[in-house]
Design a protein around this motif. Structure first.
Motif, short mmCIF file in Angstrom:
data_model
loop_
_atom_site.label_atom_id
_atom_site.label_comp_id
_atom_site.label_asym_id
_atom_site.label_seq_id
_atom_site.Cartn_x
_atom_site.Cartn_y
_atom_site.Cartn_z
N LYS A 42 -16.07 25.54 21.42
CA LYS A 42 -17.06 24.96 21.77
C LYS A 42 -16.85 23.68 22.88
O LYS A 42 -17.83 23.55 23.77
N GLU A 45 -17.22 25.84 26.04
CA GLU A 45 -18.57 26.17 26.40
C GLU A 45 -19.10 24.94 26.77
O GLU A 45 -20.17 25.07 27.91
N ASP A 46 -18.91 23.85 26.36
CA ASP A 46 -19.69 22.45 26.90
C ASP A 46 -19.18 22.27 28.22
O ASP A 46 -20.06 21.82 29.21
N TYR A 48 -18.26 24.65 30.57
CA TYR A 48 -18.91 25.26 31.46
C TYR A 48 -20.64 25.48 31.45
O TYR A 48 -21.19 25.84 32.26
N ALA A 51 -22.62 29.69 27.00
CA ALA A 51 -22.30 30.38 25.72
C ALA A 51 -21.13 31.56 26.13
O ALA A 51 -21.47 32.16 27.24
N LEU A 52 -19.95 31.70 25.66
CA LEU A 52 -19.25 32.55 25.77
C LEU A 52 -19.14 33.85 25.05
O LEU A 52 -18.64 34.75 25.35
N GLY A 66 -18.40 35.05 29.00
CA GLY A 66 -17.32 35.09 28.18
C GLY A 66 -16.46 36.42 28.86
O GLY A 66 -15.26 36.24 28.87
#
Length: 308
Positions: A42, A45-46, A48, A51-52, A66
């Motif tokens: 998480k 992801e935050d 970048y 969502a990966l 991802g």
């Protein structure tokens, strides 16, 4: 562009996710709790703003973002592993001997690719398989007729060290037109009137018999065969049923040759360990061979899980 928060541990996590297919199994692979791994992902992801991976797919599916980081993880991991091998060869030398004994008939499906990869890393190590099937491969270690043994149980013995390789699910296979082919889960009593086809090994080496049938007092008729492909053919011809590793029979399932079912509600799990002499456990090429086996197996075989 802001300073990257990407670290090597993040790349190892992404590799584990790709190879295990689930957050829970990946957490075991990198020795984190599931909560800690989820928090790590998480945060990434935050950072970048992307969502990966898609969280509701099984197995887990990466997003384009991802996939890009996963490609980086594979590239960097290979470079780091190569550098570590170079350091080990400088410290300990490049030559050695590694004779492998196996007790499982299906081991060669994953062992041969791992050996091929290992030869590229350690060309001066004499790598060989002790010919034949061995009911007691650990005994070959103690008499120095083998240097590493692949076995399904870690039975304590003086001078022997066991390293976990992986766990995998055994599934029951039957003909496509078997009366119970549509049944998703078979219990021990379902096999009472069947003919069980298996390799010619003692019952203590058959997990289906040892863990499922014997405790339930079920003793079906038997038939044996040395070859995996022969067992598949007998099953497809309705000569009986068999319990096989999912990864070994998946190609036949995908082609529609046979059908399969889970054994028990939770599935029948089997394990594989590497046994080696205690004085060989610190050899760099031995450690790297075990790493290569795990790496290759998780990358290529479906349905594996981490064995603690």
């Amino acid at each position: 562009m802001s300073q990257s928060q990407l670290e090597f541990r993040h790349l190892k996590t992404l590799l584990a996710l790709a190879e295990c297919g689930s957050v829970s199994q990946a957490a075991k692979r990198v020795f984190l709790t599931q909560s800690a791994l989820s928090h790590q992902l998480k945060a990434l992801e935050d950072h970048y703003g992307l969502a990966l991976f898609e969280r509701k797919t099984q197995p887990l599916r990466f997003t384009p973002a991802g996939e890009r980081l996963l490609a980086l993880a594979r590239e960097v991991s290979a470079l780091v592993a190569g550098a570590e091998r170079d350091m080990a060869r400088l410290r300990e030398g490049e030559a050695g001997e590694l004779r492998i004994a196996v007790e499982c008939h299906t081991c060669f499906d994953w062992l041969m690719p791992a050996m091929d990869a290992f030869r590229q890393y350690w060309p001066a190590v004499e790598l060989d398989i002790v010919s034949g099937f061995h009911a007691d491969p650990v005994g070959l270690l103690l008499t120095r007729r083998a240097d590493l043994a692949i076995c399904s149980e870690a039975e304590p013995q003086d001078g022997v060290v066991y390293q976990p390789l992986f766990a995998y699910e055994m599934v029951l296979i039957m003909a496509k037109d078997h009366p119970l082919a549509a049944k998703p889960v078979w219990q021990a009593e379902d096999l009472a009137s069947e003919t069980l086809i298996h390799y010619p090994v003692p019952d203590v080496m058959l997990d289906l018999v040892r863990k499922v049938l014997k405790p339930a007092g079920v003793n079906p008729a038997r038939r044996t065969s040395e070859l995996t492909v022969a067992i598949i053919q007998l099953v497809a011809s309705r000569r009986g049923v068999a319990a096989m590793p999912f990864w070994a029979v998946k190609p036949y399932l995908d082609r529609g040759y046979i059908a399969s079912a889970r054994i028990g509600e939770s599935g029948l799990q089997s394990e594989l360990y590497a046994a080696l002499r205690q004085d060989d456990a610190l050899l760099a090429y031995m450690r790297d061979f075990l790493h290569t086996v795990r790496e290759q197996s998780f990358a290529t075989l479906p349905g594996l899980s981490v064995l603690a």
